[in-house]
Design an enzyme around this catalytic site. Sequence first.
Site, PDB file in Angstrom:
ATOM      1  N   ASP A 128      17.328 -17.733  -5.985  1.00  0.00           N
ATOM      2  CA  ASP A 128      18.009 -16.295  -6.637  1.00  0.00           C
ATOM      3  C   ASP A 128      16.703 -16.356  -7.579  1.00  0.00           C
ATOM      4  O   ASP A 128      16.752 -17.003  -8.582  1.00  0.00           O
ATOM      5  CB  ASP A 128      19.223 -16.802  -7.486  1.00  0.00           C
ATOM      6  N   HIS A 135      19.176  -5.498 -15.467  1.00  0.00           N
ATOM      7  CA  HIS A 135      19.953  -6.035 -15.241  1.00  0.00           C
ATOM      8  C   HIS A 135      19.283  -7.663 -16.473  1.00  0.00           C
ATOM      9  O   HIS A 135      20.143  -7.468 -17.449  1.00  0.00           O
ATOM     10  CB  HIS A 135      20.070  -7.220 -13.801  1.00  0.00           C
ATOM     11  N   GLU A 201      27.799 -11.053  -8.668  1.00  0.00           N
ATOM     12  CA  GLU A 201      26.737 -10.305  -9.127  1.00  0.00           C
ATOM     13  C   GLU A 201      26.779  -9.698  -7.674  1.00  0.00           C
ATOM     14  O   GLU A 201      26.434  -9.972  -6.306  1.00  0.00           O
ATOM     15  CB  GLU A 201      25.576 -11.104  -9.312  1.00  0.00           C
ATOM     16  N   GLU A 203      23.764  -8.023  -5.584  1.00  0.00           N
ATOM     17  CA  GLU A 203      22.612  -8.256  -5.157  1.00  0.00           C
ATOM     18  C   GLU A 203      22.342  -8.350  -3.135  1.00  0.00           C
ATOM     19  O   GLU A 203      22.732  -7.836  -2.702  1.00  0.00           O
ATOM     20  CB  GLU A 203      22.589 -10.081  -5.383  1.00  0.00           C
ATOM     21  N   ASP A 235      26.700 -12.925  -5.708  1.00  0.00           N
ATOM     22  CA  ASP A 235      26.453 -14.301  -6.238  1.00  0.00           C
ATOM     23  C   ASP A 235      26.847 -14.574  -7.383  1.00  0.00           C
ATOM     24  O   ASP A 235      26.922 -14.113  -8.110  1.00  0.00           O
ATOM     25  CB  ASP A 235      25.571 -14.540  -6.791  1.00  0.00           C
ATOM     26  N   ARG A 239      31.085 -16.973 -16.151  1.00  0.00           N
ATOM     27  CA  ARG A 239      29.933 -16.532 -17.837  1.00  0.00           C
ATOM     28  C   ARG A 239      30.512 -17.720 -18.595  1.00  0.00           C
ATOM     29  O   ARG A 239      29.005 -17.913 -18.693  1.00  0.00           O
ATOM     30  CB  ARG A 239      30.364 -15.164 -17.692  1.00  0.00           C
ATOM     31  N   GLN A 242      28.658 -20.785 -17.797  1.00  0.00           N
ATOM     32  CA  GLN A 242      26.945 -20.615 -17.778  1.00  0.00           C
ATOM     33  C   GLN A 242      26.500 -20.660 -19.358  1.00  0.00           C
ATOM     34  O   GLN A 242      25.421 -21.355 -19.365  1.00  0.00           O
ATOM     35  CB  GLN A 242      27.081 -19.395 -16.917  1.00  0.00           C
ATOM     36  N   LYS A 255      27.096 -21.069 -10.955  1.00  0.00           N
ATOM     37  CA  LYS A 255      26.322 -20.212  -9.882  1.00  0.00           C
ATOM     38  C   LYS A 255      27.138 -20.655  -8.411  1.00  0.00           C
ATOM     39  O   LYS A 255      26.824 -20.483  -7.710  1.00  0.00           O
ATOM     40  CB  LYS A 255      24.931 -20.143  -9.896  1.00  0.00           C
ATOM     41  N   THR A 259      28.657 -18.115  -2.461  1.00  0.00           N
ATOM     42  CA  THR A 259      27.313 -17.609  -2.856  1.00  0.00           C
ATOM     43  C   THR A 259      27.421 -16.262  -1.253  1.00  0.00           C
ATOM     44  O   THR A 259      27.795 -17.129  -0.562  1.00  0.00           O
ATOM     45  CB  THR A 259      26.145 -17.612  -2.891  1.00  0.00           C
ATOM     46  N   GLU A 366      28.072  -6.589 -17.301  1.00  0.00           N
ATOM     47  CA  GLU A 366      27.480  -5.028 -17.987  1.00  0.00           C
ATOM     48  C   GLU A 366      28.596  -4.229 -17.579  1.00  0.00           C
ATOM     49  O   GLU A 366      28.198  -3.708 -18.655  1.00  0.00           O
ATOM     50  CB  GLU A 366      26.378  -4.832 -16.933  1.00  0.00           C
TER      51      GLU A 366
HETATM   52 CA    CA Z   1      22.425 -14.124  -9.180  1.00  0.00          CA
END
Ligand code: CA
Length: 418
Positions: A128, A135, A201, A203, A235, A239, A242, A255, A259, A366
């Site tokens: 990844d 971002h 996420e 992606e 993904d 948070r 993380q 993570k 996915t 975000e």
């Molecule tokens: Ca990612």
Amino acid sequence: MRSFIDVSPDSHFPIQNLPYGVYKLKVGSQPVCGTAIGDYVVDLSILEEKGYFKKTILGDKKVFSKPNLNTFMALGREAWKQARIVLQTALSDDNPLLRDDKELQKIVFTPMKDVVMCLPAEIGDYTDFYSSREHATNVGIMFRGKDNALMPNWLHIPIGYHGRASSIIVSGTSVTRPKGQTKPANEENPVFGPTKLLDFELEMGFFIGPGNSLGEAIPVNETYDHIFGMVLVNDWSARDIQTWEYQPLGPFLAKNFATSISPWIVTLEALEPFRVKGPEQDPKPMEYLASKGDWAYDINLDVFLKSEKETEPFKISGSNFKYMYWNICQQLAHHTVNGCNTKTGDMMASGTISGPTKDSYGSMLELTWRGENPIKLPGGEERKFINDGDTLIINGYCQGQGYKVGFGEVAGKILPAK
Ligand code: CA
């Protein structure tokens, strides 16, 4: 170019696309490789059996009667191009071979609604990246302040980390809210429990066709021949887990619990008309990252959230793949520059794709700015992050003149923690 199969201008799957996927019938069958046209899947194992690919590099090989696309993906670009020409010819309005063979049509075409899509490839490894400047800047501002938003290495290196291939799941698969350690700011000790800050996420990912040997780098201007095609990627990220775990070695359990990817791999051949210039790169990338030509792709990406209380998904973001700072050629060149080998079926994801405006951000982190500005749903609910019962849907397409080359969607529903 037109097919004898009716395809609406809004369909993601006209004859200009012809993505590859793996599916099985809803009532007991082995998975096979197929393509999509309009509202139908096309059984490529039967076309192969009937000799449609005999005059190409594929010859008499059985590459499509398999539960994944790896055998086909390993053949390389010339084989992919020839197979595409065979399919476009066979499905075309002015070729009678399949158009007038009603018996063969009965076994080759199945309505999409009658099949279950599977993972398109056996994915050995997953990497990844973190290649969207917007971002990386947004996250940097939130956690380090405006002055140190971008790390000093970011404009020189396509930053990435090794993800987990075993938990890559196909669109439609539900995701159980992960549990883990977090450290609330007002507590002295860490606590254990379901994540409170579950995020998506936005992606995209690309698949490796022919790989490279251990010790051999892929030069940046040869990377194209190693890339089969692309999918949409969500993904999923926790948070709070993380924040507590990521130093010093980077993301881990925040993570690797899931996915999600879209089931159809859209080839670089189909994406070719949508290649555009990427963002200006300053400072100039090092020689081994100096890709020639334009390697961004104009792919519209929309994100929708559907709460269990709503009947319709609500759009929460609209971004575009063309915003990516580091392109797919640079990513693959960087990945292998130290001699790291890649294998057929490996997947590389872009990293969260955020655009320049607030409505184009690629994560809840975000969009709600860490929960400070909750998203209001039409039914009156608010979201800072993703709740149990919410379904997150990403769709993506390129807009051609009178047609779309699309990816379909990647969707996943969140189930309560076990
Ligand atoms: Ca990612």
